[in-house]
Scaffold this motif. Structure first.
Motif, PDB file in Angstrom:
ATOM      1  N   ARG A  94     -15.632  -1.046 -18.864  1.00 22.61           N
ATOM      2  CA  ARG A  94     -15.161   0.176 -18.268  1.00 22.61           C
ATOM      3  C   ARG A  94     -13.851   0.306 -17.658  1.00 22.61           C
ATOM      4  O   ARG A  94     -13.108   1.020 -17.919  1.00 22.61           O
ATOM      5  CB  ARG A  94     -16.293   0.727 -17.141  1.00 22.61           C
ATOM      6  CG  ARG A  94     -17.424   1.401 -17.730  1.00 22.61           C
ATOM      7  CD  ARG A  94     -18.163   1.655 -16.564  1.00 22.61           C
ATOM      8  NE  ARG A  94     -18.943   0.619 -15.774  1.00 22.61           N
ATOM      9  CZ  ARG A  94     -19.662   0.832 -14.756  1.00 22.61           C
ATOM     10  NH1 ARG A  94     -19.842   1.971 -14.296  1.00 22.61           N
ATOM     11  NH2 ARG A  94     -20.019  -0.267 -14.203  1.00 22.61           N
ATOM     12  N   ASP A  97     -11.122   1.066 -20.148  1.00 23.70           N
ATOM     13  CA  ASP A  97     -11.142   2.498 -20.350  1.00 23.70           C
ATOM     14  C   ASP A  97     -10.503   3.310 -19.332  1.00 23.70           C
ATOM     15  O   ASP A  97      -9.777   4.225 -19.471  1.00 23.70           O
ATOM     16  CB  ASP A  97     -12.699   2.966 -20.609  1.00 23.70           C
ATOM     17  CG  ASP A  97     -13.193   2.470 -21.847  1.00 23.70           C
ATOM     18  OD1 ASP A  97     -12.481   1.942 -22.884  1.00 23.70           O
ATOM     19  OD2 ASP A  97     -14.611   2.168 -21.967  1.00 23.70           O
ATOM     20  N   LEU A  98     -10.805   2.497 -18.156  1.00 24.26           N
ATOM     21  CA  LEU A  98     -10.432   3.569 -16.750  1.00 24.26           C
ATOM     22  C   LEU A  98      -8.816   3.326 -16.910  1.00 24.26           C
ATOM     23  O   LEU A  98      -8.135   3.975 -16.330  1.00 24.26           O
ATOM     24  CB  LEU A  98     -11.064   2.875 -15.527  1.00 24.26           C
ATOM     25  CG  LEU A  98     -12.350   3.259 -15.466  1.00 24.26           C
ATOM     26  CD1 LEU A  98     -13.066   2.530 -14.238  1.00 24.26           C
ATOM     27  CD2 LEU A  98     -12.813   4.779 -15.194  1.00 24.26           C
ATOM     28  N   ASN A 100      -7.011   2.883 -19.439  1.00 26.72           N
ATOM     29  CA  ASN A 100      -6.493   3.951 -20.287  1.00 26.72           C
ATOM     30  C   ASN A 100      -6.359   5.234 -19.940  1.00 26.72           C
ATOM     31  O   ASN A 100      -5.332   5.990 -20.307  1.00 26.72           O
ATOM     32  CB  ASN A 100      -7.101   3.776 -21.744  1.00 26.72           C
ATOM     33  CG  ASN A 100      -6.965   2.398 -22.535  1.00 26.72           C
ATOM     34  OD1 ASN A 100      -6.034   1.670 -22.323  1.00 26.72           O
ATOM     35  ND2 ASN A 100      -8.043   2.001 -23.191  1.00 26.72           N
ATOM     36  N   GLN A 101      -7.464   5.661 -19.382  1.00 22.65           N
ATOM     37  CA  GLN A 101      -7.435   7.051 -18.656  1.00 22.65           C
ATOM     38  C   GLN A 101      -6.292   7.038 -17.583  1.00 22.65           C
ATOM     39  O   GLN A 101      -5.699   8.158 -17.702  1.00 22.65           O
ATOM     40  CB  GLN A 101      -8.986   7.340 -18.136  1.00 22.65           C
ATOM     41  CG  GLN A 101      -9.936   7.520 -19.107  1.00 22.65           C
ATOM     42  CD  GLN A 101     -11.455   7.657 -18.482  1.00 22.65           C
ATOM     43  OE1 GLN A 101     -11.316   8.052 -17.161  1.00 22.65           O
ATOM     44  NE2 GLN A 101     -12.337   7.539 -19.334  1.00 22.65           N
ATOM     45  N   THR A 104      -3.187   7.512 -19.285  1.00 27.16           N
ATOM     46  CA  THR A 104      -2.931   8.785 -19.976  1.00 27.16           C
ATOM     47  C   THR A 104      -2.686   9.823 -18.947  1.00 27.16           C
ATOM     48  O   THR A 104      -1.790  10.640 -19.221  1.00 27.16           O
ATOM     49  CB  THR A 104      -4.350   9.046 -20.651  1.00 27.16           C
ATOM     50  OG1 THR A 104      -4.532   8.346 -21.747  1.00 27.16           O
ATOM     51  CG2 THR A 104      -4.031  10.505 -21.369  1.00 27.16           C
ATOM     52  N   LEU A 105      -3.165   9.912 -18.049  1.00 28.90           N
ATOM     53  CA  LEU A 105      -3.096  10.889 -17.005  1.00 28.90           C
ATOM     54  C   LEU A 105      -1.825  10.389 -16.200  1.00 28.90           C
ATOM     55  O   LEU A 105      -0.916  11.519 -15.824  1.00 28.90           O
ATOM     56  CB  LEU A 105      -4.176  10.465 -15.801  1.00 28.90           C
ATOM     57  CG  LEU A 105      -5.541  11.164 -16.140  1.00 28.90           C
ATOM     58  CD1 LEU A 105      -6.481  10.936 -14.918  1.00 28.90           C
ATOM     59  CD2 LEU A 105      -5.427  12.582 -16.386  1.00 28.90           C
TER      60      LEU A 105
END
Length: 206
Positions: A94, A97-98, A100-101, A104-105
């Motif tokens: 995770r 993924d976090l 990457n999020q 992105t944000l």
């Protein structure tokens, strides 16, 4: 024969105790590593370890021993305590993924900031241009007002000159009229005296 029956019953009992399930996705707990065994219980030998956070396929479970049979990414099958499995991805999975999020944000926020700054600059430019136009119109309006004041002064001066000329013309007409009247009065006084004297002269000549 009895031995074969006994073996068959034993295998049947074992199959009954082992509950078969459809293959399901699970994740190994976030420990450094987890031991796996050759069978569904602590009395079976250890056959190796599995990495923390690794994704595995749950093949079946044993409710008596709370063990589950899994297959790892290399295709190896083994048994592992069910408490070491989780339905949710591990932090190891995770966190990227976090990240990457978050990235992105962050990129979206940066783009929003850049877009907002650009729009703000455009609005400021338009406001500045509007201010310039307004200032130009105000200056032009003031110029027109000054020209109007000058024109009104010229009109007033022309009206005064016109009044003076009208008064001069009127005075001239009065003077001309008075002169004509005076000449007429003089003629009226002189002519009666001239006409009788001629008549007398004519009588004497006769």
């Amino acid at each position: 024969m009895r031995k074969l029956r006994l073996i068959g019953l034993t295998l049947l009992a074992l199959n009954v105790s082992v509950m078969a399930h459809a293959e399901e996705k699970r994740y190994v707990s976030d420990e450094l590593n987890t031991w796996v065994r050759s069978g569904p219980g602590d009395n079976y030998r250890l056959v190796g370890t599995i990495n923390a956070g690794e994704e595995v396929a749950l093949l079946q479970t044993n409710s008596d021993t709370s063990y589950g049979q899994i297959r790892d990414n290399s295709g190896r099958t083994a048994w592992i305590p069910l408490k070491e499995l989780s339905n949710d991805p591990s932090l190891r999975t995770r966190v990227p993924d976090l990240e990457n999020q978050v990235k992105t944000l962050t990129d979206k926020l940066n783009n929003i900031d850049a877009t907002w700054n650009q729009r703000t600059a455009e609005m400021q430019k338009k406001v500045s241009q509007s201010d310039s136009v307004i200032n130009g119109l105000q200056q032009e309006n003031q110029t027109l007002k000054n020209q109007l004041i000058v024109a009104q002064k010229k009109v007033n001066a022309a009206n005064l000159q016109l009044d003076d000329k009208q008064r001069t013309i009127i005075m001239q007409w009065f003077m001309y009229g008075g002169g004509v009247l005076g000449v007429g009065l003089l003629l009226g006084l002189i002519l009666p005296h001239l006409i009788p004297s001629r008549r007398r002269k004519d009588r004497w000549m006769n």
